[in-house]
Design a protein around this motif. Structure first.
Motif, PDB file in Angstrom:
ATOM      1  N   GLU A  23     -24.483  32.737 -67.683  1.00  0.00           N
ATOM      2  CA  GLU A  23     -24.066  32.610 -66.533  1.00  0.00           C
ATOM      3  C   GLU A  23     -22.833  31.514 -67.037  1.00  0.00           C
ATOM      4  N   ASP A  24     -21.815  30.823 -65.898  1.00  0.00           N
ATOM      5  CA  ASP A  24     -21.148  29.556 -66.631  1.00  0.00           C
ATOM      6  C   ASP A  24     -22.278  28.949 -65.918  1.00  0.00           C
ATOM      7  N   ILE A  25     -22.294  27.392 -66.180  1.00  0.00           N
ATOM      8  CA  ILE A  25     -23.165  25.943 -65.871  1.00  0.00           C
ATOM      9  C   ILE A  25     -22.506  25.982 -64.528  1.00  0.00           C
ATOM     10  N   ASN A  26     -23.536  25.757 -63.155  1.00  0.00           N
ATOM     11  CA  ASN A  26     -22.738  25.479 -61.899  1.00  0.00           C
ATOM     12  C   ASN A  26     -22.679  23.916 -62.034  1.00  0.00           C
ATOM     13  N   LEU A  27     -21.112  23.334 -62.015  1.00  0.00           N
ATOM     14  CA  LEU A  27     -20.849  22.013 -62.352  1.00  0.00           C
ATOM     15  C   LEU A  27     -21.125  20.895 -60.988  1.00  0.00           C
ATOM     16  N   MET A  28     -20.905  21.702 -59.830  1.00  0.00           N
ATOM     17  CA  MET A  28     -20.967  20.702 -58.350  1.00  0.00           C
ATOM     18  C   MET A  28     -21.847  20.107 -58.682  1.00  0.00           C
ATOM     19  N   PRO A  29     -22.889  20.026 -58.661  1.00  0.00           N
ATOM     20  CA  PRO A  29     -23.636  18.811 -58.163  1.00  0.00           C
ATOM     21  C   PRO A  29     -23.333  17.855 -59.262  1.00  0.00           C
ATOM     22  N   ILE A  30     -23.506  18.101 -60.376  1.00  0.00           N
ATOM     23  CA  ILE A  30     -23.026  16.447 -61.247  1.00  0.00           C
ATOM     24  C   ILE A  30     -20.996  16.257 -60.712  1.00  0.00           C
ATOM     25  N   MET A  31     -20.725  16.967 -60.092  1.00  0.00           N
ATOM     26  CA  MET A  31     -19.298  16.815 -59.171  1.00  0.00           C
ATOM     27  C   MET A  31     -19.544  15.699 -58.367  1.00  0.00           C
TER      28      MET A  31
ATOM     29  N   ALA B 207     -12.159  14.110 -67.422  1.00  0.00           N
ATOM     30  CA  ALA B 207     -11.953  12.484 -67.295  1.00  0.00           C
ATOM     31  C   ALA B 207     -12.259  11.889 -66.717  1.00  0.00           C
ATOM     32  N   LEU B 208     -13.604  12.696 -65.709  1.00  0.00           N
ATOM     33  CA  LEU B 208     -14.281  11.833 -64.281  1.00  0.00           C
ATOM     34  C   LEU B 208     -15.689  10.911 -64.791  1.00  0.00           C
ATOM     35  N   THR B 209     -15.708  11.857 -66.333  1.00  0.00           N
ATOM     36  CA  THR B 209     -17.198  11.091 -67.277  1.00  0.00           C
ATOM     37  C   THR B 209     -16.775  10.021 -68.371  1.00  0.00           C
ATOM     38  N   ILE B 210     -15.390   9.806 -68.451  1.00  0.00           N
ATOM     39  CA  ILE B 210     -14.436   9.281 -69.241  1.00  0.00           C
ATOM     40  C   ILE B 210     -14.221   7.413 -68.187  1.00  0.00           C
ATOM     41  N   ILE B 211     -14.061   8.022 -66.894  1.00  0.00           N
ATOM     42  CA  ILE B 211     -13.657   6.888 -65.662  1.00  0.00           C
ATOM     43  C   ILE B 211     -14.955   6.243 -65.580  1.00  0.00           C
ATOM     44  N   LEU B 212     -16.056   6.965 -65.648  1.00  0.00           N
ATOM     45  CA  LEU B 212     -17.288   6.779 -64.862  1.00  0.00           C
ATOM     46  C   LEU B 212     -18.447   5.698 -66.326  1.00  0.00           C
ATOM     47  N   ILE B 213     -17.839   6.027 -67.481  1.00  0.00           N
ATOM     48  CA  ILE B 213     -18.386   5.188 -68.552  1.00  0.00           C
ATOM     49  C   ILE B 213     -17.750   4.370 -69.020  1.00  0.00           C
ATOM     50  N   PHE B 214     -16.040   3.916 -68.728  1.00  0.00           N
ATOM     51  CA  PHE B 214     -15.595   3.081 -68.571  1.00  0.00           C
ATOM     52  C   PHE B 214     -15.865   1.819 -68.186  1.00  0.00           C
ATOM     53  N   LEU B 215     -16.022   2.585 -66.226  1.00  0.00           N
ATOM     54  CA  LEU B 215     -16.817   1.227 -65.274  1.00  0.00           C
ATOM     55  C   LEU B 215     -18.205   1.233 -65.208  1.00  0.00           C
ATOM     56  N   LEU B 216     -18.935   2.067 -66.066  1.00  0.00           N
ATOM     57  CA  LEU B 216     -20.270   1.160 -66.235  1.00  0.00           C
ATOM     58  C   LEU B 216     -19.803   0.111 -67.229  1.00  0.00           C
ATOM     59  N   LYS B 217     -19.256   0.090 -68.540  1.00  0.00           N
ATOM     60  CA  LYS B 217     -18.926  -0.977 -69.540  1.00  0.00           C
ATOM     61  C   LYS B 217     -18.929  -1.889 -68.160  1.00  0.00           C
ATOM     62  N   SER B 218     -17.403  -1.822 -67.683  1.00  0.00           N
ATOM     63  CA  SER B 218     -16.952  -3.593 -67.361  1.00  0.00           C
ATOM     64  C   SER B 218     -18.204  -3.933 -65.541  1.00  0.00           C
ATOM     65  N   TYR B 219     -18.996  -2.738 -65.278  1.00  0.00           N
ATOM     66  CA  TYR B 219     -19.794  -3.127 -64.439  1.00  0.00           C
ATOM     67  C   TYR B 219     -21.244  -4.036 -65.444  1.00  0.00           C
TER      68      TYR B 219
END
Lengths: 210, 184
Positions: free
Chosen positions: A12-20, B41-53
Protein backbone atom coordinates in the motif's frame (compact mmCIF):
# COMPACT_ATOMS: atom_id res chain seq x y z
CA UNK A 1 3.52 -33.53 -2.03
CA UNK A 2 3.05 -30.35 -0.10
CA UNK A 3 0.90 -27.81 -1.74
CA UNK A 4 2.78 -24.69 -2.56
CA UNK A 5 0.90 -21.58 -1.53
CA UNK A 6 1.72 -18.11 -2.63
CA UNK A 7 0.84 -15.21 -0.41
CA UNK A 8 0.30 -12.05 -2.24
CA UNK A 9 1.42 -9.05 -0.24
CA UNK A 10 -0.30 -5.98 -1.34
CA UNK A 11 2.02 -2.96 -1.09
CA UNK A 12 0.00 0.00 0.00
CA UNK A 13 1.19 3.57 -0.65
CA UNK A 14 2.20 5.50 2.47
CA UNK A 15 -0.36 8.12 3.33
CA UNK A 16 1.57 11.36 2.96
CA UNK A 17 -1.30 13.66 3.75
CA UNK A 18 -0.59 14.07 7.54
CA UNK A 19 3.06 14.93 6.79
CA UNK A 20 1.93 17.35 4.10
CA UNK A 21 -0.42 19.01 6.58
CA UNK A 22 2.38 19.33 9.10
CA UNK A 23 4.76 20.80 6.52
CA UNK A 24 2.15 23.27 5.32
CA UNK A 25 1.78 24.52 8.90
CA UNK A 26 5.50 24.58 9.70
CA UNK A 27 6.62 26.42 6.58
CA UNK A 28 4.47 29.57 7.02
CA UNK A 29 5.44 29.67 10.72
CA UNK A 30 9.14 29.43 9.93
CA UNK A 31 8.82 31.92 7.06
CA UNK A 32 7.31 34.46 9.42
CA UNK A 33 9.89 33.99 12.14
CA UNK A 34 12.98 33.48 9.95
CA UNK A 35 15.55 36.25 9.71
CA UNK A 36 17.04 36.50 6.25
CA UNK A 37 19.46 39.30 7.08
CA UNK A 38 22.58 38.54 9.08
CA UNK A 39 22.95 40.51 12.29
CA UNK A 40 26.44 41.35 13.48
CA UNK A 41 27.81 43.44 16.33
CA UNK A 42 30.21 46.28 16.95
CA UNK A 43 31.79 46.05 20.37
CA UNK A 44 32.34 49.30 22.28
CA UNK A 45 33.32 50.29 25.78
CA UNK A 46 32.32 53.29 27.81
CA UNK A 47 35.20 55.70 28.58
CA UNK A 48 34.97 54.67 32.24
CA UNK A 49 35.66 51.02 31.38
CA UNK A 50 38.59 51.86 29.12
CA UNK A 51 40.07 54.16 31.80
CA UNK A 52 39.89 51.31 34.32
CA UNK A 53 41.68 48.88 32.05
CA UNK A 54 44.49 51.32 31.23
CA UNK A 55 45.29 51.94 34.91
CA UNK A 56 48.06 49.39 34.83
CA UNK A 57 49.85 51.21 32.03
CA UNK A 58 53.57 51.80 32.17
CA UNK A 59 54.12 55.53 32.78
CA UNK A 60 57.34 55.54 30.75
CA UNK A 61 55.43 54.51 27.67
CA UNK A 62 53.81 56.88 25.22
CA UNK A 63 50.08 57.31 24.81
CA UNK A 64 48.58 58.04 21.40
CA UNK A 65 45.18 59.20 22.69
CA UNK A 66 43.39 59.11 19.34
CA UNK A 67 40.06 60.97 19.45
CA UNK A 68 37.49 61.49 16.68
CA UNK A 69 34.89 64.19 17.34
CA UNK A 70 31.78 63.99 15.15
CA UNK A 71 30.24 67.43 14.76
CA UNK A 72 27.63 68.95 12.45
CA UNK A 73 30.53 70.27 10.28
CA UNK A 74 32.43 66.99 10.00
CA UNK A 75 35.16 65.03 11.73
CA UNK A 76 37.71 66.68 14.05
CA UNK A 77 40.63 64.31 14.69
CA UNK A 78 43.16 64.76 17.45
CA UNK A 79 45.71 62.88 19.52
CA UNK A 80 47.45 63.58 22.79
CA UNK A 81 49.89 65.70 20.76
CA UNK A 82 47.11 67.97 19.49
CA UNK A 83 44.94 68.33 16.40
CA UNK A 84 45.73 66.07 13.45
CA UNK A 85 45.12 69.02 11.10
CA UNK A 86 46.11 72.19 13.01
CA UNK A 87 45.87 74.51 9.98
CA UNK A 88 42.26 73.60 9.34
CA UNK A 89 41.44 73.78 13.03
CA UNK A 90 42.95 77.29 13.22
CA UNK A 91 40.49 78.33 10.50
CA UNK A 92 37.61 76.72 12.40
CA UNK A 93 37.33 73.88 9.89
CA UNK A 94 37.10 70.17 10.65
CA UNK A 95 39.77 67.70 9.40
CA UNK A 96 37.19 66.04 7.14
CA UNK A 97 34.22 68.27 6.33
CA UNK A 98 30.72 67.04 5.51
CA UNK A 99 29.46 67.32 1.96
CA UNK A 100 25.94 68.06 0.82
CA UNK A 101 24.26 66.04 -1.90
CA UNK A 102 20.56 66.24 -2.75
CA UNK A 103 19.89 68.43 0.27
CA UNK A 104 21.29 65.76 2.58
CA UNK A 105 24.39 65.99 4.72
CA UNK A 106 26.97 63.28 4.04
CA UNK A 107 29.80 62.33 6.35
CA UNK A 108 32.89 61.25 4.42
CA UNK A 109 33.65 58.13 6.44
CA UNK A 110 35.76 56.59 3.67
CA UNK A 111 38.02 59.66 3.74
CA UNK A 112 38.21 59.34 7.53
CA UNK A 113 39.32 55.69 7.17
CA UNK A 114 42.06 56.69 4.70
CA UNK A 115 43.16 59.65 6.84
CA UNK A 116 43.50 57.57 10.03
CA UNK A 117 45.24 54.80 8.11
CA UNK A 118 47.83 57.06 6.43
CA UNK A 119 48.38 59.43 9.35
CA UNK A 120 48.30 57.11 12.40
CA UNK A 121 48.22 53.42 11.47
CA UNK A 122 50.70 53.07 8.60
CA UNK A 123 53.60 55.05 10.21
CA UNK A 124 53.23 53.25 13.56
CA UNK A 125 52.03 49.69 13.00
CA UNK A 126 55.54 48.16 12.87
CA UNK A 127 56.47 49.62 16.28
CA UNK A 128 53.22 48.26 17.69
CA UNK A 129 52.97 44.89 15.98
CA UNK A 130 54.09 42.82 18.95
CA UNK A 131 51.26 40.50 20.12
CA UNK A 132 52.18 41.33 23.72
CA UNK A 133 50.81 44.85 24.49
CA UNK A 134 53.65 45.40 26.99
CA UNK A 135 56.20 45.43 24.16
CA UNK A 136 54.37 47.99 22.01
CA UNK A 137 55.47 51.60 21.50
CA UNK A 138 52.08 53.09 22.35
CA UNK A 139 50.42 51.79 25.48
CA UNK A 140 46.96 52.45 24.01
CA UNK A 141 47.61 51.10 20.51
CA UNK A 142 44.37 50.00 18.85
CA UNK A 143 42.22 52.29 21.00
CA UNK A 144 40.13 55.20 19.79
CA UNK A 145 37.63 57.48 21.50
CA UNK A 146 34.62 58.57 19.43
CA UNK A 147 32.78 61.67 20.67
CA UNK A 148 29.60 62.41 18.73
CA UNK A 149 27.59 65.59 19.27
CA UNK A 150 24.08 65.13 20.62
CA UNK A 151 22.19 65.56 17.34
CA UNK A 152 24.40 63.28 15.22
CA UNK A 153 22.34 60.31 14.04
CA UNK A 154 23.19 56.81 15.19
CA UNK A 155 23.98 55.60 11.65
CA UNK A 156 26.82 58.14 11.35
CA UNK A 157 28.31 56.89 14.63
CA UNK A 158 28.24 53.29 13.33
CA UNK A 159 29.89 54.37 10.04
CA UNK A 160 32.59 56.19 12.03
CA UNK A 161 33.22 53.08 14.14
CA UNK A 162 33.57 51.06 10.91
CA UNK A 163 35.98 53.64 9.48
CA UNK A 164 38.30 53.55 12.49
CA UNK A 165 38.19 49.75 12.88
CA UNK A 166 38.55 48.34 9.34
CA UNK A 167 41.62 48.85 7.15
CA UNK A 168 41.21 50.49 3.71
CA UNK A 169 41.72 48.33 0.57
CA UNK A 170 45.23 49.73 -0.11
CA UNK A 171 46.45 48.09 3.13
CA UNK A 172 46.45 44.73 1.29
CA UNK A 173 49.58 45.78 -0.61
CA UNK A 174 51.16 48.07 1.98
CA UNK A 175 50.86 46.19 5.26
CA UNK A 176 52.57 42.83 5.79
CA UNK A 177 50.47 39.83 6.73
CA UNK A 178 47.01 41.41 6.67
CA UNK A 179 45.64 38.82 4.25
CA UNK A 180 43.41 39.41 1.29
CA UNK A 181 40.08 39.74 3.08
CA UNK A 182 40.94 42.62 5.45
CA UNK A 183 38.54 41.61 8.18
CA UNK A 184 38.59 42.53 11.83
CA UNK A 185 36.53 40.19 14.00
CA UNK A 186 35.63 40.17 17.69
CA UNK A 187 35.19 36.61 18.85
CA UNK A 188 34.00 35.24 22.15
CA UNK A 189 34.28 31.53 22.80
CA UNK A 190 31.49 29.98 24.85
CA UNK A 191 32.19 30.15 28.57
CA UNK A 192 34.89 32.79 28.14
CA UNK A 193 34.47 36.25 29.66
CA UNK A 194 36.61 38.35 27.37
CA UNK A 195 36.32 38.98 23.66
CA UNK A 196 39.35 38.23 21.50
CA UNK A 197 40.37 40.08 18.36
CA UNK A 198 41.08 38.23 15.14
CA UNK A 199 42.18 39.35 11.68
CA UNK A 200 43.48 42.68 10.46
CA UNK A 201 42.27 45.62 12.53
CA UNK A 202 43.15 49.30 12.59
CA UNK A 203 41.77 50.88 15.81
CA UNK A 204 39.13 48.36 16.94
CA UNK A 205 38.95 49.16 20.66
CA UNK A 206 36.47 52.02 20.59
CA UNK A 207 35.06 53.86 23.54
CA UNK A 208 32.14 56.22 23.11
CA UNK A 209 31.34 59.50 24.74
CA UNK A 210 33.19 61.95 26.87
CA UNK B 1 -41.37 6.02 -32.93
CA UNK B 2 -37.75 5.01 -32.73
CA UNK B 3 -36.41 2.34 -35.02
CA UNK B 4 -35.12 -0.88 -33.44
CA UNK B 5 -31.37 -1.27 -33.73
CA UNK B 6 -29.88 -4.11 -35.69
CA UNK B 7 -27.45 -6.48 -33.85
CA UNK B 8 -24.52 -4.90 -35.77
CA UNK B 9 -25.55 -1.46 -34.69
CA UNK B 10 -25.90 -2.61 -31.05
CA UNK B 11 -22.39 -4.09 -31.24
CA UNK B 12 -20.97 -0.87 -32.66
CA UNK B 13 -22.73 1.16 -29.97
CA UNK B 14 -21.31 -1.10 -27.24
CA UNK B 15 -17.78 -0.67 -28.65
CA UNK B 16 -18.25 3.08 -28.70
CA UNK B 17 -19.44 3.09 -25.07
CA UNK B 18 -16.45 0.95 -24.01
CA UNK B 19 -14.08 3.34 -25.74
CA UNK B 20 -15.68 6.32 -24.00
CA UNK B 21 -15.44 4.57 -20.62
CA UNK B 22 -11.76 3.69 -21.19
CA UNK B 23 -11.00 7.30 -22.16
CA UNK B 24 -12.74 8.60 -19.01
CA UNK B 25 -10.85 6.14 -16.77
CA UNK B 26 -7.56 7.20 -18.38
CA UNK B 27 -8.35 10.83 -17.71
CA UNK B 28 -9.12 10.05 -14.07
CA UNK B 29 -5.85 8.14 -13.67
CA UNK B 30 -3.89 11.05 -15.11
CA UNK B 31 -5.57 13.61 -12.85
CA UNK B 32 -4.47 11.92 -9.55
CA UNK B 33 -1.26 14.07 -9.16
CA UNK B 34 2.06 12.77 -7.88
CA UNK B 35 2.58 14.06 -4.34
CA UNK B 36 6.20 12.85 -3.96
CA UNK B 37 7.83 15.67 -5.91
CA UNK B 38 5.85 18.24 -3.88
CA UNK B 39 7.00 16.53 -0.69
CA UNK B 40 10.63 16.76 -1.86
CA UNK B 41 10.30 20.49 -2.52
CA UNK B 42 8.62 21.13 0.83
CA UNK B 43 11.28 19.14 2.68
CA UNK B 44 14.05 21.19 1.07
CA UNK B 45 12.27 24.46 1.98
CA UNK B 46 11.78 23.19 5.54
CA UNK B 47 15.47 22.33 5.95
CA UNK B 48 16.50 25.75 4.59
CA UNK B 49 14.12 27.56 6.94
CA UNK B 50 15.17 25.50 9.95
CA UNK B 51 18.80 26.33 9.17
CA UNK B 52 18.12 30.07 8.98
CA UNK B 53 15.99 29.95 12.14
CA UNK B 54 17.59 30.28 15.54
CA UNK B 55 21.25 30.45 14.50
CA UNK B 56 21.66 33.72 16.44
CA UNK B 57 21.14 33.78 20.20
CA UNK B 58 18.96 36.91 19.93
CA UNK B 59 16.54 38.21 17.32
CA UNK B 60 16.50 41.79 16.03
CA UNK B 61 13.11 42.70 14.55
CA UNK B 62 13.46 45.03 11.56
CA UNK B 63 10.40 47.28 11.26
CA UNK B 64 10.19 50.02 8.66
CA UNK B 65 9.81 53.53 10.16
CA UNK B 66 10.21 52.02 13.63
CA UNK B 67 13.44 50.07 14.11
CA UNK B 68 15.90 49.61 11.24
CA UNK B 69 19.41 48.85 12.50
CA UNK B 70 22.25 50.38 10.42
CA UNK B 71 24.45 48.47 7.97
CA UNK B 72 28.09 47.80 8.77
CA UNK B 73 31.27 46.13 7.51
CA UNK B 74 31.60 44.14 10.72
CA UNK B 75 32.09 40.38 10.68
CA UNK B 76 31.63 39.82 14.43
CA UNK B 77 28.78 37.67 15.73
CA UNK B 78 26.65 38.34 18.77
CA UNK B 79 26.72 36.53 22.09
CA UNK B 80 23.84 36.32 24.51
CA UNK B 81 23.38 39.21 26.96
CA UNK B 82 20.78 41.79 28.03
CA UNK B 83 18.96 43.08 24.97
CA UNK B 84 17.94 46.77 24.73
CA UNK B 85 15.95 47.94 21.70
CA UNK B 86 15.72 51.68 20.95
CA UNK B 87 13.07 52.28 18.31
CA UNK B 88 11.66 55.63 17.17
CA UNK B 89 8.79 55.34 19.64
CA UNK B 90 9.97 53.27 22.61
CA UNK B 91 12.75 51.59 24.56
CA UNK B 92 12.28 47.87 25.11
CA UNK B 93 14.44 45.76 27.45
CA UNK B 94 14.28 41.97 27.05
CA UNK B 95 10.88 42.19 25.36
CA UNK B 96 9.36 44.55 27.96
CA UNK B 97 8.57 48.17 27.04
CA UNK B 98 10.05 50.48 29.66
CA UNK B 99 9.86 53.97 28.12
CA UNK B 100 7.70 55.66 25.47
CA UNK B 101 9.47 58.26 23.33
CA UNK B 102 8.07 61.45 21.83
CA UNK B 103 9.84 62.76 18.70
CA UNK B 104 12.72 60.33 19.35
CA UNK B 105 13.33 61.99 22.73
CA UNK B 106 12.98 61.10 26.37
CA UNK B 107 10.53 63.23 28.30
CA UNK B 108 11.77 65.15 31.35
CA UNK B 109 9.53 62.99 33.56
CA UNK B 110 11.34 59.82 32.44
CA UNK B 111 14.79 61.37 32.86
CA UNK B 112 14.53 64.04 35.59
CA UNK B 113 18.27 64.83 35.57
CA UNK B 114 18.41 64.85 31.76
CA UNK B 115 20.47 61.68 31.48
CA UNK B 116 19.50 58.75 33.70
CA UNK B 117 16.27 57.10 32.51
CA UNK B 118 14.57 55.96 35.70
CA UNK B 119 12.40 53.08 34.38
CA UNK B 120 15.26 51.75 32.29
CA UNK B 121 17.61 51.76 35.28
CA UNK B 122 15.07 49.91 37.45
CA UNK B 123 14.59 47.25 34.79
CA UNK B 124 18.35 46.85 34.25
CA UNK B 125 18.91 46.62 38.03
CA UNK B 126 16.32 43.82 38.22
CA UNK B 127 17.93 41.95 35.35
CA UNK B 128 21.41 42.40 36.85
CA UNK B 129 20.28 41.03 40.22
CA UNK B 130 18.63 38.05 38.53
CA UNK B 131 21.74 37.40 36.46
CA UNK B 132 24.01 37.64 39.52
CA UNK B 133 21.80 35.11 41.36
CA UNK B 134 21.93 32.72 38.42
CA UNK B 135 25.67 33.16 37.99
CA UNK B 136 26.33 32.52 41.69
CA UNK B 137 24.61 29.16 41.32
CA UNK B 138 26.90 28.38 38.40
CA UNK B 139 29.96 29.96 40.10
CA UNK B 140 30.34 32.37 37.19
CA UNK B 141 30.89 36.14 37.23
CA UNK B 142 28.48 38.88 36.15
CA UNK B 143 29.78 40.20 32.83
CA UNK B 144 27.93 43.51 32.56
CA UNK B 145 27.36 43.34 28.82
CA UNK B 146 24.39 44.77 26.96
CA UNK B 147 23.26 44.31 23.36
CA UNK B 148 21.80 47.49 21.86
CA UNK B 149 19.72 47.58 18.70
CA UNK B 150 18.87 51.15 17.77
CA UNK B 151 17.20 52.72 14.74
CA UNK B 152 19.46 54.46 12.19
CA UNK B 153 17.74 57.84 12.66
CA UNK B 154 17.90 57.95 16.45
CA UNK B 155 19.91 60.99 17.63
CA UNK B 156 23.10 60.17 19.50
CA UNK B 157 21.84 61.94 22.63
CA UNK B 158 19.18 59.26 23.15
CA UNK B 159 21.70 56.42 22.71
CA UNK B 160 24.05 58.24 25.07
CA UNK B 161 21.30 58.52 27.69
CA UNK B 162 20.68 54.77 27.40
CA UNK B 163 24.43 54.03 27.68
CA UNK B 164 24.83 56.29 30.72
CA UNK B 165 21.83 54.66 32.40
CA UNK B 166 23.25 51.21 31.64
CA UNK B 167 26.62 52.24 33.09
CA UNK B 168 24.83 53.40 36.25
CA UNK B 169 23.23 49.92 36.39
CA UNK B 170 26.77 48.44 36.14
CA UNK B 171 26.69 47.42 32.46
CA UNK B 172 29.98 48.65 31.02
CA UNK B 173 30.42 46.89 27.70
CA UNK B 174 28.06 47.24 24.75
CA UNK B 175 27.56 45.52 21.45
CA UNK B 176 25.65 47.49 18.84
CA UNK B 177 23.45 45.45 16.51
CA UNK B 178 24.12 46.03 12.81
CA UNK B 179 23.16 44.38 9.54
CA UNK B 180 26.20 42.62 8.11
CA UNK B 181 27.14 43.81 4.63
CA UNK B 182 29.83 41.22 3.94
CA UNK B 183 28.20 37.93 4.97
CA UNK B 184 29.66 35.52 7.52
Amino acid sequence: MAKKTTVEIEMEDINLMPIMNLLCLLIPFLLLSAQFIQIGIILVDTPRKSRNTSKQKDDKKKTMGLVVDITQDGYYISTKAGSACPDRKANGQPCIAVTHSGGKKKYMHENLRKFIYSKFYKPNYKKNSDPDPANRFFVDWGKVTIRPQDMIDYETVIQTLDATRELPPEAKNEIDGVGSTLTCVFKKDSGKKEWALQGACMFPLASLGR
Amino acid sequence: MARELTPEEIGAQKKLDEKKLARRNKKLEESSFNITSLMDALTIILIFLLKSYGSDPMQVPQKKNELMVPKSDTMSNMSECVDIQISRTSIVVKGKKVVTLTNKQISSQDAPDGYIIKNLKDRLDDLRNKEIEQKQEKAAKFQGEAFISADTEIPWKLVDQVLKTAVRAKYYRFSFAVVKMRGS
